[in-house]
Design a protein around this motif. Sequence first.
Motif, PDB file in Angstrom:
ATOM      1  N   PHE A  31     -37.579 -92.694   8.556  1.00 50.27           N
ATOM      2  CA  PHE A  31     -38.573 -93.031   7.544  1.00 50.27           C
ATOM      3  C   PHE A  31     -39.419 -91.816   7.175  1.00 50.27           C
ATOM      4  O   PHE A  31     -39.725 -91.597   6.003  1.00 50.27           O
ATOM      5  CB  PHE A  31     -39.462 -94.183   8.013  1.00 50.27           C
ATOM      6  CG  PHE A  31     -40.371 -94.689   6.948  1.00 50.27           C
ATOM      7  CD1 PHE A  31     -39.867 -95.386   5.862  1.00 50.27           C
ATOM      8  CD2 PHE A  31     -41.731 -94.449   7.020  1.00 50.27           C
ATOM      9  CE1 PHE A  31     -40.701 -95.838   4.862  1.00 50.27           C
ATOM     10  CE2 PHE A  31     -42.578 -94.909   6.024  1.00 50.27           C
ATOM     11  CZ  PHE A  31     -42.060 -95.605   4.938  1.00 50.27           C
ATOM     12  N   SER A  32     -39.780 -91.007   8.152  1.00 50.26           N
ATOM     13  CA  SER A  32     -40.586 -89.823   7.840  1.00 50.26           C
ATOM     14  C   SER A  32     -39.809 -88.844   6.962  1.00 50.26           C
ATOM     15  O   SER A  32     -40.375 -88.211   6.058  1.00 50.26           O
ATOM     16  CB  SER A  32     -41.088 -89.145   9.106  1.00 50.26           C
ATOM     17  OG  SER A  32     -40.011 -88.692   9.884  1.00 50.26           O
ATOM     18  N   ASP A  33     -38.497 -88.715   7.184  1.00 48.70           N
ATOM     19  CA  ASP A  33     -37.672 -87.851   6.330  1.00 48.70           C
ATOM     20  C   ASP A  33     -37.605 -88.385   4.903  1.00 48.70           C
ATOM     21  O   ASP A  33     -37.689 -87.631   3.931  1.00 48.70           O
ATOM     22  CB  ASP A  33     -36.260 -87.713   6.893  1.00 48.70           C
ATOM     23  CG  ASP A  33     -36.212 -86.887   8.170  1.00 48.70           C
ATOM     24  OD1 ASP A  33     -37.166 -86.137   8.425  1.00 48.70           O
ATOM     25  OD2 ASP A  33     -35.209 -87.001   8.900  1.00 48.70           O
ATOM     26  N   VAL A  34     -37.454 -89.692   4.779  1.00 50.79           N
ATOM     27  CA  VAL A  34     -37.381 -90.302   3.453  1.00 50.79           C
ATOM     28  C   VAL A  34     -38.714 -90.142   2.721  1.00 50.79           C
ATOM     29  O   VAL A  34     -38.746 -89.823   1.528  1.00 50.79           O
ATOM     30  CB  VAL A  34     -36.972 -91.787   3.544  1.00 50.79           C
ATOM     31  CG1 VAL A  34     -37.073 -92.465   2.184  1.00 50.79           C
ATOM     32  CG2 VAL A  34     -35.558 -91.908   4.085  1.00 50.79           C
ATOM     33  N   MET A  35     -39.807 -90.327   3.433  1.00 55.65           N
ATOM     34  CA  MET A  35     -41.117 -90.184   2.806  1.00 55.65           C
ATOM     35  C   MET A  35     -41.333 -88.740   2.346  1.00 55.65           C
ATOM     36  O   MET A  35     -41.941 -88.503   1.309  1.00 55.65           O
ATOM     37  CB  MET A  35     -42.218 -90.625   3.756  1.00 55.65           C
ATOM     38  CG  MET A  35     -42.189 -92.123   4.044  1.00 55.65           C
ATOM     39  SD  MET A  35     -42.190 -93.147   2.555  1.00 55.65           S
ATOM     40  CE  MET A  35     -43.885 -92.962   2.066  1.00 55.65           C
ATOM     41  N   ALA A  36     -40.823 -87.789   3.100  1.00 57.90           N
ATOM     42  CA  ALA A  36     -40.928 -86.388   2.682  1.00 57.90           C
ATOM     43  C   ALA A  36     -40.139 -86.160   1.393  1.00 57.90           C
ATOM     44  O   ALA A  36     -40.584 -85.429   0.500  1.00 57.90           O
ATOM     45  CB  ALA A  36     -40.437 -85.465   3.788  1.00 57.90           C
ATOM     46  N   LEU A  37     -38.986 -86.794   1.267  1.00 50.09           N
ATOM     47  CA  LEU A  37     -38.202 -86.674   0.035  1.00 50.09           C
ATOM     48  C   LEU A  37     -38.913 -87.331  -1.143  1.00 50.09           C
ATOM     49  O   LEU A  37     -38.788 -86.887  -2.280  1.00 50.09           O
ATOM     50  CB  LEU A  37     -36.831 -87.339   0.208  1.00 50.09           C
ATOM     51  CG  LEU A  37     -35.805 -86.610   1.053  1.00 50.09           C
ATOM     52  CD1 LEU A  37     -34.583 -87.492   1.243  1.00 50.09           C
ATOM     53  CD2 LEU A  37     -35.413 -85.297   0.418  1.00 50.09           C
ATOM     54  N   ALA A  38     -39.639 -88.403  -0.870  1.00 45.96           N
ATOM     55  CA  ALA A  38     -40.312 -89.148  -1.929  1.00 45.96           C
ATOM     56  C   ALA A  38     -41.561 -88.444  -2.441  1.00 45.96           C
ATOM     57  O   ALA A  38     -42.125 -88.846  -3.450  1.00 45.96           O
ATOM     58  CB  ALA A  38     -40.685 -90.543  -1.413  1.00 45.96           C
ATOM     59  N   ASP A  39     -41.978 -87.401  -1.772  1.00 49.50           N
ATOM     60  CA  ASP A  39     -43.181 -86.662  -2.158  1.00 49.50           C
ATOM     61  C   ASP A  39     -43.062 -86.183  -3.603  1.00 49.50           C
ATOM     62  O   ASP A  39     -42.084 -85.561  -3.988  1.00 49.50           O
ATOM     63  CB  ASP A  39     -43.370 -85.470  -1.220  1.00 49.50           C
ATOM     64  CG  ASP A  39     -44.617 -84.664  -1.531  1.00 49.50           C
ATOM     65  OD1 ASP A  39     -45.484 -85.160  -2.278  1.00 49.50           O
ATOM     66  OD2 ASP A  39     -44.731 -83.539  -1.017  1.00 49.50           O
ATOM     67  N   ASP A  40     -44.092 -86.458  -4.395  1.00 41.36           N
ATOM     68  CA  ASP A  40     -44.070 -86.143  -5.827  1.00 41.36           C
ATOM     69  C   ASP A  40     -44.028 -84.646  -6.110  1.00 41.36           C
ATOM     70  O   ASP A  40     -43.789 -84.224  -7.228  1.00 41.36           O
ATOM     71  CB  ASP A  40     -45.286 -86.769  -6.527  1.00 41.36           C
ATOM     72  CG  ASP A  40     -45.133 -86.762  -8.041  1.00 41.36           C
ATOM     73  OD1 ASP A  40     -43.995 -86.833  -8.533  1.00 41.36           O
ATOM     74  OD2 ASP A  40     -46.151 -86.655  -8.740  1.00 41.36           O
ATOM     75  N   HIS A  41     -44.237 -83.822  -5.112  1.00 41.29           N
ATOM     76  CA  HIS A  41     -44.212 -82.385  -5.329  1.00 41.29           C
ATOM     77  C   HIS A  41     -42.829 -81.790  -5.065  1.00 41.29           C
ATOM     78  O   HIS A  41     -42.613 -80.610  -5.288  1.00 41.29           O
ATOM     79  CB  HIS A  41     -45.252 -81.697  -4.436  1.00 41.29           C
ATOM     80  CG  HIS A  41     -46.632 -82.221  -4.675  1.00 41.29           C
ATOM     81  ND1 HIS A  41     -47.313 -82.021  -5.850  1.00 41.29           N
ATOM     82  CD2 HIS A  41     -47.440 -82.978  -3.904  1.00 41.29           C
ATOM     83  CE1 HIS A  41     -48.491 -82.613  -5.784  1.00 41.29           C
ATOM     84  NE2 HIS A  41     -48.590 -83.200  -4.618  1.00 41.29           N
ATOM     85  N   GLY A  42     -41.898 -82.612  -4.596  1.00 41.00           N
ATOM     86  CA  GLY A  42     -40.552 -82.131  -4.313  1.00 41.00           C
ATOM     87  C   GLY A  42     -39.669 -82.195  -5.543  1.00 41.00           C
ATOM     88  O   GLY A  42     -40.088 -82.655  -6.605  1.00 41.00           O
ATOM     89  N   PRO A  43     -38.424 -81.737  -5.404  1.00 39.24           N
ATOM     90  CA  PRO A  43     -37.493 -81.787  -6.538  1.00 39.24           C
ATOM     91  C   PRO A  43     -37.234 -83.226  -6.998  1.00 39.24           C
ATOM     92  O   PRO A  43     -37.196 -84.155  -6.191  1.00 39.24           O
ATOM     93  CB  PRO A  43     -36.208 -81.164  -5.973  1.00 39.24           C
ATOM     94  CG  PRO A  43     -36.642 -80.398  -4.768  1.00 39.24           C
ATOM     95  CD  PRO A  43     -37.848 -81.102  -4.228  1.00 39.24           C
ATOM     96  N   ASP A  44     -37.052 -83.389  -8.304  1.00 39.33           N
ATOM     97  CA  ASP A  44     -36.806 -84.720  -8.870  1.00 39.33           C
ATOM     98  C   ASP A  44     -35.596 -85.390  -8.238  1.00 39.33           C
ATOM     99  O   ASP A  44     -35.599 -86.589  -7.994  1.00 39.33           O
ATOM    100  CB  ASP A  44     -36.578 -84.616 -10.386  1.00 39.33           C
ATOM    101  CG  ASP A  44     -37.799 -84.093 -11.121  1.00 39.33           C
ATOM    102  OD1 ASP A  44     -38.910 -84.127 -10.549  1.00 39.33           O
ATOM    103  OD2 ASP A  44     -37.641 -83.633 -12.265  1.00 39.33           O
ATOM    104  N   THR A  45     -34.546 -84.616  -7.981  1.00 38.41           N
ATOM    105  CA  THR A  45     -33.330 -85.192  -7.405  1.00 38.41           C
ATOM    106  C   THR A  45     -33.588 -85.755  -6.011  1.00 38.41           C
ATOM    107  O   THR A  45     -33.013 -86.771  -5.635  1.00 38.41           O
ATOM    108  CB  THR A  45     -32.205 -84.149  -7.348  1.00 38.41           C
ATOM    109  OG1 THR A  45     -32.690 -82.976  -6.683  1.00 38.41           O
ATOM    110  CG2 THR A  45     -31.721 -83.779  -8.739  1.00 38.41           C
TER     111      THR A  45
END
Length: 121
Positions: A31-45
Amino acid sequence: ETAFEVRKCVIQALANVSMHLKQSDREKVVFSDVMALADDHGPDTDRESAVHLLLGLAEGFPPEMVDGYVVTQLKMMATQDSNVRVRKAVATILTDVIPFSDVRRSVILHTFHQLAADPEC
């Protein structure tokens, strides 16, 4: 291969592995990895991939976690993400989360109403 293709492969593998982990490990690690991906500052993909991973996690989480984390994150992404493709991804999977959630259907409907009013969607 591009960095995107590698991330996509890793994300798919992470989703597959998560179904074989203990609940506590899934909550702590995946879940922590997924939340890091969901961060609005990361790449759109990455954020688009996170939407689909959140659905995969919802299938294995207890309803209170789905409501408290998955639905909350999806609602935020649906209404606040800067990229229209991310908001569209949420719209396509939001109803698939309902069977794993105890959240009131009106909350989900409200999110759909917000998406329907989005001029970019």
